[in-house]
Design an enzyme around this catalytic site. Structure first.
Site, mmCIF file in Angstrom:
data_model
loop_
_atom_site.group_PDB
_atom_site.id
_atom_site.type_symbol
_atom_site.label_atom_id
_atom_site.label_comp_id
_atom_site.label_asym_id
_atom_site.label_seq_id
_atom_site.Cartn_x
_atom_site.Cartn_y
_atom_site.Cartn_z
ATOM 1 N N SER B 30 3.386 17.140 -6.825
ATOM 2 C CA SER B 30 4.070 16.411 -5.755
ATOM 3 C C SER B 30 5.246 17.220 -5.211
ATOM 4 O O SER B 30 5.787 16.916 -4.154
ATOM 5 C CB SER B 30 4.540 15.050 -6.258
ATOM 6 N N CYS B 31 5.645 18.271 -5.935
ATOM 7 C CA CYS B 31 6.735 19.142 -5.495
ATOM 8 C C CYS B 31 6.299 19.964 -4.273
ATOM 9 O O CYS B 31 5.118 20.061 -3.972
ATOM 10 C CB CYS B 31 7.143 20.110 -6.593
ATOM 11 N N ILE B 32 7.295 20.549 -3.587
ATOM 12 C CA ILE B 32 6.990 21.395 -2.434
ATOM 13 C C ILE B 32 7.680 22.747 -2.580
ATOM 14 O O ILE B 32 8.842 22.824 -2.981
ATOM 15 C CB ILE B 32 7.434 20.710 -1.121
ATOM 16 N N GLY B 95 3.320 18.783 -2.134
ATOM 17 C CA GLY B 95 3.324 17.371 -1.747
ATOM 18 C C GLY B 95 1.994 16.669 -1.985
ATOM 19 O O GLY B 95 1.611 15.771 -1.250
#
Lengths: 209, 169
Positions: B30-32, B95
């Site tokens: 979910s990190c970018i 994401g």
């Protein structure tokens, strides 16, 4: 939260370990019943770690793993997750289904729902043990499963936990299969500060200042 | 040819450099991972964002963790070593929603989508030119950037390694 777990003293940490030990004991019994294999029932290794170190603990960041996560609800909130390396997940699938997906792309509905069921059983037995010990309402919500590179799975768990609540710490444990040392798993319990303090108070352990 | 040793950009990290550089953002769920580049001054930088915004009343433990304060901080660090913000080229990936199996995953979990919106907003606000993005979906991504040849590559378990864009293109 950054830094070490300075807000909790030795007494609190040993209570946390004890809770995790008992909860995980119930969870591994459930896993043994489900798979028909005996998992290590000795006191598991429990590490309480700073939340940001979680992704680094579970293994090689780019190895594929299976992660099962669910939020905890009730008097205590937080997140719990089990993470299995790919080969261990395959061995669990084989004992449950008699067969296992060869690659990530081969995971079908049956394989996915088997993992969801594993998650249900592991987590609800863990939560029930904690609930009985503290006389608090703690329930697991339906699980979600991911099969992806380890770092992506664990950082997503951590982000999810941090998004909703102020988290206290992550409790990491390892499970080993007695017959087949290759089967191993990591259990992460990420309670909120309020939730953990409440559990500690119920256990008669004084809250840290 | 790229020669620089790749810097590992961990969760919440910000790294900037002038001249040749290389960055790796491992296992973005979910990190970018966002990379910015000023071709004129050869200043580059990367951030590994974990959450969309800081929480009111909660201390900010690490600026780079949050899109709302992290992205401006990345630009600040880059301009400090010579970059001009209006010239910055941007590329970002991540994401995702890696937890794809289970009941109601779409409605329950949305950190990835919120991160994407937050980073996109920040980039728009700063007026950077977006070269390429690879966001959403169900796949964890590893982003590798080599400033030497300008390549931004994205690797996933299912689709292998592919070129996202070229910062010098």
């Amino acid at each position: 939260m950054t830094g070490d777990n300075t807000q909790y003293g030795l007494l609190e940490m040993s209570a946390v370990r004890e809770m995790a030990n008992i909860g995980l004991g119930h969870a591994t019994t459930a896993l043994s019943n489900l798979t028909g294999r005996s998992f290590n029932m000795e006191i598991p290794k429990v590490e309480t770690v700073c939340i940001e170190k979680v992704p680094d603990m579970v293994g090689n960041p780019e190895d594929v793993c299976v992660g099962i996560m669910m939020p905890i609800e009730g008097d205590v909130t937080g997140h719990i997750a089990f993470v299995f390396p790919w080969d261990s997940a395959q061995s669990i699938w084989r004992s449950l289904l008699g067969t296992c997906p060869e690659t990530v792309g081969d995971i079908d509905e049956l394989a996915a729902s088997a993992m969801l069921e594993i998650g249900n059983i592991l987590n609800s037995s863990f939560m029930n043990a904690l609930s009985n010990m503290t006389d608090l309402k703690i329930h697991a919500t339906p699980p979600v499963v991911s099969v992806d590179i380890c770092y992506a799975v664990t950082t997503s768990v951590v982000a999810e936990a941090e998004l909703n609540e102020v988290v206290a710490l992550a409790i990491e444990t390892r499970i080993f299969d007695m017959e087949d040392v290759e089967t191993r798993g990591y259990f992460l319990c990420i309670p909120t500060v309020d939730g953990l303090d409440l559990m500690l108070r119920r256990l008669g352990v004084a809250e840290a200042a | 040819m790229p020669t620089a040793t790749a810097v590992m950009v961990g969760m919440g990290d910000i790294h900037v450099a002038k001249g040749d550089a290389a960055y790796n953002c491992l296992g973005l769920g979910s990190c970018i991972g966002l990379v910015l580049f000023d071709p004129t001054t050869q200043v580059s930088g990367m951030i590994h964002v974990m959450l969309p915004e800081t929480f009111p009343g909660r201390p900010v433990d690490k600026v780079g963790k949050y899109a709302d304060v992290g992205v401006p901080e990345l630009v600040r660090q880059m301009t400090a070593i010579g970059a001009v913000s209006s010239r910055l080229l941007a590329a970002y990936a991540g994401g995702a929603q890696v937890f794809k199996f289970g009941a109601g995953v779409e409605s329950k979990l949305d950190v990835g989508a919120r991160n994407t919106i937050a980073v996109t907003e920040q980039i728009k606000k700063l007026g950077c030119k977006v070269l390429a993005t690879d966001t959403g979906g169900n796949c964890g991504r590893t982003v590798s950037v080599t400033i030497g040849d300008g390549n931004v590559r994205v690797r996933t378990v299912n689709n292998g390694d592919k070129l996202l864009c070229n910062l010098r293109g």
